[in-house]
Design a protein around this motif. Structure first.
Motif, mmCIF file in Angstrom:
data_model
loop_
_atom_site.group_PDB
_atom_site.id
_atom_site.type_symbol
_atom_site.label_atom_id
_atom_site.label_comp_id
_atom_site.label_asym_id
_atom_site.label_seq_id
_atom_site.Cartn_x
_atom_site.Cartn_y
_atom_site.Cartn_z
ATOM 1 N N VAL A 144 -4.184 7.898 -2.725
ATOM 2 C CA VAL A 144 -5.494 8.206 -2.142
ATOM 3 C C VAL A 144 -5.306 8.625 -0.687
ATOM 4 N N LEU A 145 -6.170 9.506 -0.258
ATOM 5 C CA LEU A 145 -6.156 9.950 1.129
ATOM 6 C C LEU A 145 -7.009 8.970 1.927
ATOM 7 N N TYR B 36 -0.486 4.472 -1.457
ATOM 8 C CA TYR B 36 0.084 4.473 -2.802
ATOM 9 C C TYR B 36 0.864 5.764 -3.091
ATOM 10 N N THR C 99 -4.457 -4.547 -2.518
ATOM 11 C CA THR C 99 -3.359 -5.281 -1.886
ATOM 12 C C THR C 99 -3.912 -6.329 -0.930
ATOM 13 N N GLN D 95 -11.589 0.130 -1.792
ATOM 14 C CA GLN D 95 -10.760 1.123 -1.112
ATOM 15 C C GLN D 95 -11.308 1.555 0.241
ATOM 16 N N TYR D 96 -12.633 1.639 0.396
ATOM 17 C CA TYR D 96 -13.161 2.249 1.618
ATOM 18 C C TYR D 96 -13.769 1.269 2.601
ATOM 19 N N ASP E 280 0.813 -1.219 0.000
ATOM 20 C CA ASP E 280 0.000 0.000 0.000
ATOM 21 C C ASP E 280 0.846 1.268 0.000
ATOM 22 N N PRO F 179 -9.422 7.247 4.462
ATOM 23 C CA PRO F 179 -10.639 7.784 5.085
ATOM 24 C C PRO F 179 -10.497 7.937 6.594
#
Lengths: 1044, 539
Positions: free
Chosen positions: A570-571, A557, B389, B270-271, A504, A573
């Motif tokens: 990406v930020l 990343y 990942t 992603q979230y 990541d 969350p």
């Protein structure tokens, strides 16, 4: 002239402090101090008149009559000074017959003599240690040692000398009875557990820390060599003045000041050495392990061997590879340096110190470890009736760590048998059957880092004005500003044949800024009436408040080299702004103390505090905490004078009082709703969720009623001193969450729901002998506490799972007693198994654990669980022996625990633990076979088999070990240069020494460090102890103390 | 002295300056209080979102297969799968306590929302929908609880602490009645799937409420009611549902929210992702180890392309080449030796599992006691080619899909002895055609089968169609066949010694006591606190 300059310093240090805070509070605090300045600041005058110089001569000796060379003689109020020669003789010219000479020598009590009594002066200097006028630091003041009737242990700076401590907590271990310090982790920068007199409550057991009169400092950011004394307030009598936060005891730390009327002294101390990692166990040979795996497979009914005979032969021929755990650590350097400049004139003193500690990490790979820089200025200034003490201390701590988790790295390295390699000749990091994903070496060498950077600024301004010689007013303003940050880079490491770490590519920043402010104002009265009634009184007001805010940025990343954002960054969350992570609390208080004694024979003391806390609802926010203490110096009675002359002093002391504890989260009295992102998703987009924290509007402090009885006696003219304390403390309204059934659906905040009794005693004895040839001293401390839960929410009980075992909170038992099955040896034969009680659904075989069927119902289940011992250390002890012979000195410090039930689990107990660990360790070879029927561990059987389940999934006393130990914590051997050599070199002192730490450990559990604990200092389980920790450090170092 | 007194008068002044300053009335900056929270539909919606997230979890979804004869949890004891499947557990087991506590937490969220929603101003239509969603979720939690535990406390309102400590268990029948009536009520106020916009995909629909009702009725064996409910769904009265064209494609990210998805647990790349594939997929596909592996028993349940069971006469099954001519759903679900694995880039490569067979890397091979598969099989279904990942995935996990509705309908019809060519064609036939069967022996209705024979076919169809989707354990419990399939050895592929079980690996010895294991025990901790809670028989 001089006055003005100093004032400027004062003001600027005052302003420095003020700029630290933007709080509403700081202004009145400043005004208060400024007014004190302005009203009294210009009333000083210096009188100086010229006279013929007078020559004064004399000799200086110690109590045994030995001459003292190198004693400094200073004409008070001037910089005129001299030193004694080899025979202790001196000559000095002084300004007038009114002059006063100050004789000072390190380690001895400073003496002042007026020239008016004659120009030939004989002075005897006494050891500082035997100082009868010794002063003890108490809450909001000091007290002569002879007048102390509270239960206070004072640890002086000697305790910290020459030890390779990186922080003050470590240095205090074993130094005061019933001050229990547990080092649960040796990693640079790791915290320690501190408890005073055991466990008194079921919630937070942390003592209150007060540094130079200011509440809220961090003991671990102090430079240990700056500490003058540490007072441990243990009973209600001494601690009640800290009211609602005193029930876990109070630690008062006072830093060193310069001495009045002494020339500038420069001291440099250094200690440089190596920490060598020590493991308490080791894996068995590779080929041996392969055979053991086959044995386990055979025992489990498997038809195929895990390793063929050929493979085993091959392992034996190839020899063992290096154990991964050893391969990831190395000896690491530790340096401690301190430079102190101090001195003073008649009116003022100064002390400036610089400290540097560098403790490198034992992990391999890029440099890791902890560095701390300390800087301190302590100034005192007196102008007639006005006295100002100002302190500024700055500490910067930098820790560089790997980017992973230490216990993961350790356990991964622990688990691999000695037929795998961690890295091949091409530099590839290898994965294998046990570590499929990654190995610790690769992560340590290339996986990135975590950097902590902490700034801690502490300042205090203490202004004192003597209205009369018996009445003074004091204003204290101070605080601590600390900014912590942690910057993390996780770097990608690829393993062979498979596995990726850090894919990541996280780059994270978190920072937090906190401010603690204290404002105090007090009036103090001290007067002796008719030469026998000593009366003292103190009344004060204070506010203490705390605020902190933090932010966090988590990016994924990021650029592999620089960690900066790229196109796919990406930020995270979970990033947060400062309003998401902020808290405040405040405490307003009125406090006071009254003391009385009659001819040092009858003593009485009363103290109180009245606290109002923002943590509780307005209507029930204020609480009153009083205490009373009585003392009886029986040997000062005329009828005891004979005894006193022949044997020594005896003092009896008793105190009783009520103390509080308000260590709970902020805002718990109001129901709150929190929102959080990405709780769920709709249409492939994250949506926020909300949770609620139910309130307990009736929340209040805990109240601890404490009785303390003590006896203090000395013998042989003070050569042997013994103190004995007994205490009985009952804490009620204990703050803890009630036992909530799952059906209720949510947890609840703390309630005032428990009652715990805590009883114990402590003894400390010091013997000192000063002979012609050598001096030596022995100090021993021993303490025990035992707690018992008296009530938990009217008959509730709480069972907390600790992996295979459980801990129980129940009326009548020590807090968090272990619960589990009790072993009744092993099933030795098939006949024994017939009809025997076993856990439901389990089929056992000879060599499996047999459990006691407590309720005799023919099966083993929860109803057969026993309650086992007390996990809190009992009979904690410490012993320090010092001996000096000519220029040589030696000190030995031993520390330990007499009794503790310790739980250890995981691969160190269970062979091939859950198929995660795939090696056995040498200490596990004592397992059951028909030839070894009385083994420590049951027979080998694979994970998932009924036998393995029976033996290892049922928490039993098999997992409990005897945690008693004694450890040679420190040994030092030093040599000081004799004075004649020093004189030639033009320096005042020179000592060289070697120091060693953790050299020998005696323990019943041979395979882990016995200091490891599965609990934090509030006895809450922090995760079971699987011995997966950073290795223990054995230290060897070389030190140097030079004084100019 | 006079001087001093003069100075002394300043003291109270100074004292006052210091005193009046710090306010003790502090409020948090990062949280709402009860008084400030219930002020908008958005905030109520956030509580509802929490309730949604408590519906289930990915680890239960997958490891529940390990509780059944479909899979074996060979590493650790994930969600209690190893110990429950082996029959070695007691009321202290973490999973049992966790399931109990989590489901009651979910109920609490719904009850708090339902009790406060009246304070919220805003769009009445949306508020009505929020109420219906919350009632559905509360019913769902009660249904799961009663399915595991039998009689459980029924919470139609938020209890006080005192009530929670003394409440007793409501009968299973009462809980089921409550669930059914709540679902009826919710159904009336919920939109159909076609009525939601793209941003609301994944919300509970009237169709989901009806499908859950059908499942409840199915578990109760109320066959006629099952037929009614499933036929309403099949008729499209409660939304537009159909089988997705490709069985394999149904579990791929590009086909999320297909018309087959009736209710799914929502994940977002992603979230909000689930990580279980990291411990289930072939190691060569990026997994770190294998913790959950399909059993030989599951693989054996896949029929031949000609519709026959592997042991049946004329099936053409060849033990030496066991994976050819099998139900195409096998390849879409299970990874076997020489399985044609589709890489993320669309290329295909074989997976080598048989010991010593590898060409190239051998990390997927079966090695006893190693980190690779314990049975000789890995998982393919729900492998997400767009994973992040560590094989983390944002794929939604379907809790109820239309195929299940057809299977329920078929089962109920057969139990009512109403199975015929038409029903077969609409249900099992449709599923097999969609799966890729073309042989009439598999697709057409076999009139020679008795009700019992059909029952076996339908139950087996249910097993293979829904394999590795967490349904099997509930089915064998309601059919009361757990005692037959969960006693004795669970097996792996034929990599063992020929003399033992014909060479099929013995991977796990299981025990199921029909006298007690059909219901989980009430958690020990719970009964310590609340003595009014009785225990299930045998515990």
């Amino acid at each position: 002239m001089k006055t003005k300059t100093t004032l400027k310093i004062l003001l600027s240090s005052g302003l420095n402090l003020i700029t630290l805070s933007n709080s509403k509070l700081s202004k009145p605090g400043l005004i208060c101090l400024l007014m004190l300045f302005l009203s009294f600041g210009n009333s000083f005058a210096n009188t100086n008149y010229f006279q013929e110089p007078i020559v004064v001569t004399g000799t200086i000796a110690d109590i045994k009559g030995g001459s003292l060379p190198g004693v400094s003689i200073l004409e008070k109020g001037t910089s005129n000074s001299a030193q004694t020669d080899l025979d202790g003789n001196f000559t000095i010219k002084v300004a007038s017959s009114q002059s006063v000479l100050v004789f000072s020598y390190i380690g001895m009590r400073t003496v002042e003599k007026s020239v008016s009594n004659g120009t030939n002066i004989k002075v005897t200097l006494e050891d500082d240690a035997t100082n009868l006028e010794e002063v003890v630091v108490i809450g909001y003041g000091t007290q002569k040692k002879t007048k102390v009737i509270g239960a206070i242990d004072q640890v002086t700076s000697n305790a910290f000398k020459g030890r390779a401590n990186v922080n003050a907590t470590q240095a205090l271990q074993g130094k005061a009875p019933s001050l229990t310090i547990q080092q649960t982790n040796s990693e640079p920068g790791a915290g320690l557990n501190i408890n005073i007199r055991g466990i008194g409550t079921l919630g937070n057991n942390s003592p209150l820390i007060v540094i130079d009169g200011i509440v809220g400092g961090d003991i671990n950011s102090l430079n240990p060599s700056d500490i003058e004394s540490v007072s441990v307030l243990k009973d209600a009598g001494s601690a009640a003045i800290y009211g609602s936060r005193a029930s876990n005891g109070v630690v008062l730390i006072t830093t060193k000041k310069g001495s009045k009327s002494s020339p500038m002294t420069v001291q440099y101390n250094t200690l440089v050495g190596f920490n060598n990692p020590k493991f308490f166990t080791a894996p068995v040979h590779g080929y041996e392990n392969a055979m053991l795996r086959n044995e386990a497979a055979y025992n489990s009914g498997q038809s195929t061997a895990v390793f063929t005979a050929d493979q085993i032969r091959q392992f034996k021929e190839n020899g063992d590879t290096e154990w991964f755990a050893k391969e990831i650590v190395k000896p690491a350097m530790q340096q401690n340096h301190n430079l102190t400049v101090s001195g003073g004139n008649e009116n003022s003193t100064y002390l400036v110190s610089l400290g540097y500690v560098n403790q490198a990490s034992n992990f391999v790979g890029p440099d890791k470890g902890m560095e701390r820089y300390n800087y301190r200025i302590n100034l005192t200034n007196e102008y007639g009736k006005f006295k100002l003490t100002s302190t500024i201390a700055y500490a910067k701590q930098k820790i560089t760590d790997h980017s992973s988790n230490t216990s993961t790295l350790m356990v991964d390295a622990y688990r691999v048998p000695l037929y795998y390699r961690q890295k091949d000749e091409n530099g590839n990091y290898l994965t294998n059957d046990i570590l499929q994903q990654f190995n610790s070496l690769g992560i340590l060498e290339q996986g990135g880092y975590r950097k902590y950077d902490n700034d801690d600024i502490f300042g205090a301004l203490n202004a004192e004005f003597k209205l009369t010689d018996y009445l003074k007013v004091k204003g204290v303003f101070g605080g601590r500003l600390y900014a912590n940050s942690v910057y993390t880079r996780v770097k990608e490491v690829n393993f062979t044949p498979g596995g990726i770490y850090g894919a990541d590519r996280d780059t994270n920043d978190e920072s937090r800024k906190s401010l603690d402010l204290n404002t105090q104002f007090m009036v103090e009265f001290n007067k002796v009436f008719a030469e026998k009634h000593t009366v003292g009184a103190l009344v004060g007001y204070s506010n203490e408040n705390h605020q902190d805010r933090g932010t966090g940025i988590f990016k994924k990343y990021t650029d592999p080299d620089l960690g900066i954002p790229g196109t796919d960054t990406v930020l995270g969350p979970n990033s947060y702004n400062s309003n998401q992570s902020s808290s405040r609390n405040s405490l307003n208080s009125v406090f006071g103390r009254a003391t009385y004694d009659f001819k040092d024979t009858y003593f009485a003391e009363f103290s109180f505090r009245y606290d109002g806390s923002s943590k509780f609802r307005k209507e029930i926010r204020w609480g009153f905490f009083p205490s009373a203490t009585l003392g009886y110096g029986i040997t000062n009675e005329s009828f005891m004078s004979d005894y006193k002359d022949k044997v020594g002093n005896i003092k009896l002391k008793a105190s009783y009082g009520v103390l509080g504890n308000q260590n709970v989260g902020n805002y718990q009295f109001q129901t709150t709703y929190n929102t959080f992102p990405n709780a769920y998703g709709f249409g492939n987009t994250g949506v926020s969720g909300a949770g609620f924290n139910f309130a307990n509007p009736d929340l209040q402090w805990e109240k601890a009623s404490t009785l303390n009885l003590a006896l203090e006696a000395d013998f042989f003219k003070g050569a042997l001193g013994i103190t004995f304390d007994y205490f009985d403390k009952v804490t009620r309204d204990i703050l803890l969450p009630p036992q909530v059934p799952g059906v209720y659906g949510t947890g609840l905040p703390d309630f005032n729901a428990g009652k715990v009794g805590n009883r114990g005693w402590e003894i400390s004895a010091t013997y000192r002998h000063s002979g012609k040839l050598f001096n030596h001293s022995l100090t021993m401390t021993l303490g025990d506490t035992k707690n018992k839960v008296l009530n938990y929410n009217n008959g509730d009980q709480r069972l907390t799972t600790l992996e295979e075992m459980q801990v129980l909170l129940r009326e009548g038992l020590p807090f968090n007693s272990y619960v589990g099955l009790k072993r009744d040896g092993y099933f030795q034969s098939w006949e024994e198994i017939q009809g025997a009680a076993v856990p439901a659904g389990t089929t056992v075989q000879p060599g499996d654990n047999r459990y006691v069927d407590l309720n005799k119902d023919g099966k083993i289940d929860d109803k057969d669980k026993f309650i086992f011992g007390n996990p809190f250390p009992r009979y904690t002890f410490g012993a320090t022996y010092n001996i000096e012979y000519k220029g040589f000195d030696m000190s030995v410090f031993i520390q330990g625990v007499g009794k503790r039930t310790m739980m250890i689990r995981g691969e160190l107990v269970e062979p091939f633990h859950y198929n995660y660990g795939m090696t056995m360790y040498t200490h596990q070879l004592d397992y059951w076979t028909p030839q070894n029927p009385d083994a420590r561990y049951p027979r080998l059987a694979n994970n998932g088999t009924a036998s393995n389940n029976n033996n290892f999934r049922n928490g039993s006393d098999m997992y409990l070990f005897n945690g008693a130990y004694a450890r040679l914590k420190n040994i030092q051997i030093g040599y000081s240069l004799p004075d004649n050599v020093l004189k030639d070199m033009g320096i005042k002192g020179f000592r060289m020494y070697v120091s060693g730490q953790n050299l020998v450990t005696l323990s019943k559990v041979g395979f882990v460090d016995p200091e490891l604990s599965e609990f934090n200092n509030s006895m809450s389980p922090t995760g079971a102890n699987s011995g997966r920790s950073y290795p223990t450090q054995v230290y060897y170092g070389l030190g140097l103390d030079v004084t100019f | 002295m006079k001087n001093i007194l003069k100075q002394l008068k300043f003291i109270p002044v100074l004292l006052l300056l210091v005193v009046g300053c710090e306010d003790l009335d502090l409020a948090p900056e990062n949280a709402f209080t009860d008084a400030t929270y219930w002020t908008s539909v958005d905030k109520a919606q956030m509580v509802l979102n929490t309730a949604y997230s408590q519906m289930s979890r990915s680890s239960w979804f997958f490891y529940n297969e390990g509780l059944s004869d479909n899979a074996y949890n060979g590493r650790g004891d994930n969600e209690g799968a190893a110990s429950i499947a082996a029959g070695i557990y007691n009321p202290s087991l973490g999973r049992i306590k966790d399931e109990w506590n989590s489901r009651y937490s979910g109920i609490k969220t719904c009850n708090v929302l339902l009790e406060n929603i009246g304070r919220v101003p805003g769009d009445a239509v949306i508020i009505k929908r929020i109420i219906a969603e919350a009632r559905f979720l509360r019913a769902y939690q009660h249904f799961q609880l009663t399915t595991w535990f039998g009689d459980v406390p029924l919470l139609s309102k938020d209890p006080s602490l005192a009530e929670a400590k003394t409440i007793s268990r409501s009968s299973h029948a009462d809980v089921i009645n409550f669930v059914l009536s709540e679902l009826d009520a919710a159904m009336a106020d919920l939109p159909k799937n076609s009525e939601y916009g793209a941003a609301d995909k994944g919300r509970i629909t009237s169709g989901a409420a009806l499908a859950l009702k059908a499942r409840v009725l199915l578990y109760e064996g109320r066959w006629a009611d099952v037929v009614t409910a499933t036929e309403q769904l099949m008729a499209g009265t409660y939304g537009t549902y159909s089988l997705f064209a490709s069985y394999e494609g149904l579990f791929l990210p590009q086909n999320e929210y297909s018309n087959e998805d009736i209710l799914s647990l929502q994940y977002v790349p992603q979230y909000r992702m689930w990580p279980e594939m990291f411990d289930m997929a072939p190691l060569s596909a990026g997994a770190r180890l294998n913790a959950l592996a399909p059993t030989q028993e599951l693989v054996d349940s896949y029929i031949m392309t000609n519709g026959k069971k592997i042991g049946e006469d004329g099936s053409g099954f060849n033990e030496a080449d066991p994976y050819v001519n099998r139900d195409p759903r096998l390849t879409a679900t299970v990874v076997y030796h020489l399985h044609p694995w589709k890489n993320e880039d669309g290329t295909v490569r074989p997976i080598y599992i048989k010991p010593g067979s590898s060409v190239g890397s051998n990390i997927d091979e079966y090695v006893p006691g190693s980190s690779s598969t314990s049975t000789g099989y890995y998982l393919r279904k729900y492998f997400d080619p767009q994973h992040l990942t560590s094989l983390q995935s944002g794929l939604n996990l379907m809790l109820i899909r239309y195929a299940d509705v057809l299977l329920m309908n078929a089962e109920a019809k057969n139990e009512l002895n109403q199975m015929d060519a038409t029903v077969w064609g609409q249900t099992i036939g449709a599923l097999r055609t969609r799966a890729g069967f073309t042989d009439p022996g598999a697709v057409t209705f076999d009139t020679s089968l008795s009700q019992t024979g059909l029952r076996e076919v339908i139950r087996n169809e249910r097993r293979t169609e829904l394999a590795m989707e967490g349904m099997r354990i509930f089915d064998i419990r309601r059919w009361k066949t757990a005692e037959d399939v969960l006693n004795g050895w669970a097996h792996g592929a034929q990599y063992g010694v020929q003399s033992i079980d014909n060479g099929y690996l013995r991977v796990n010895l299981r025990a199921f006591d029909p006298g007690k294991h059909y219901l989980w025990p009430i958690p020990r901790d719970e009964r310590l606190i609340n003595t009014n809670l009785s225990q299930n028989p045998g515990w």
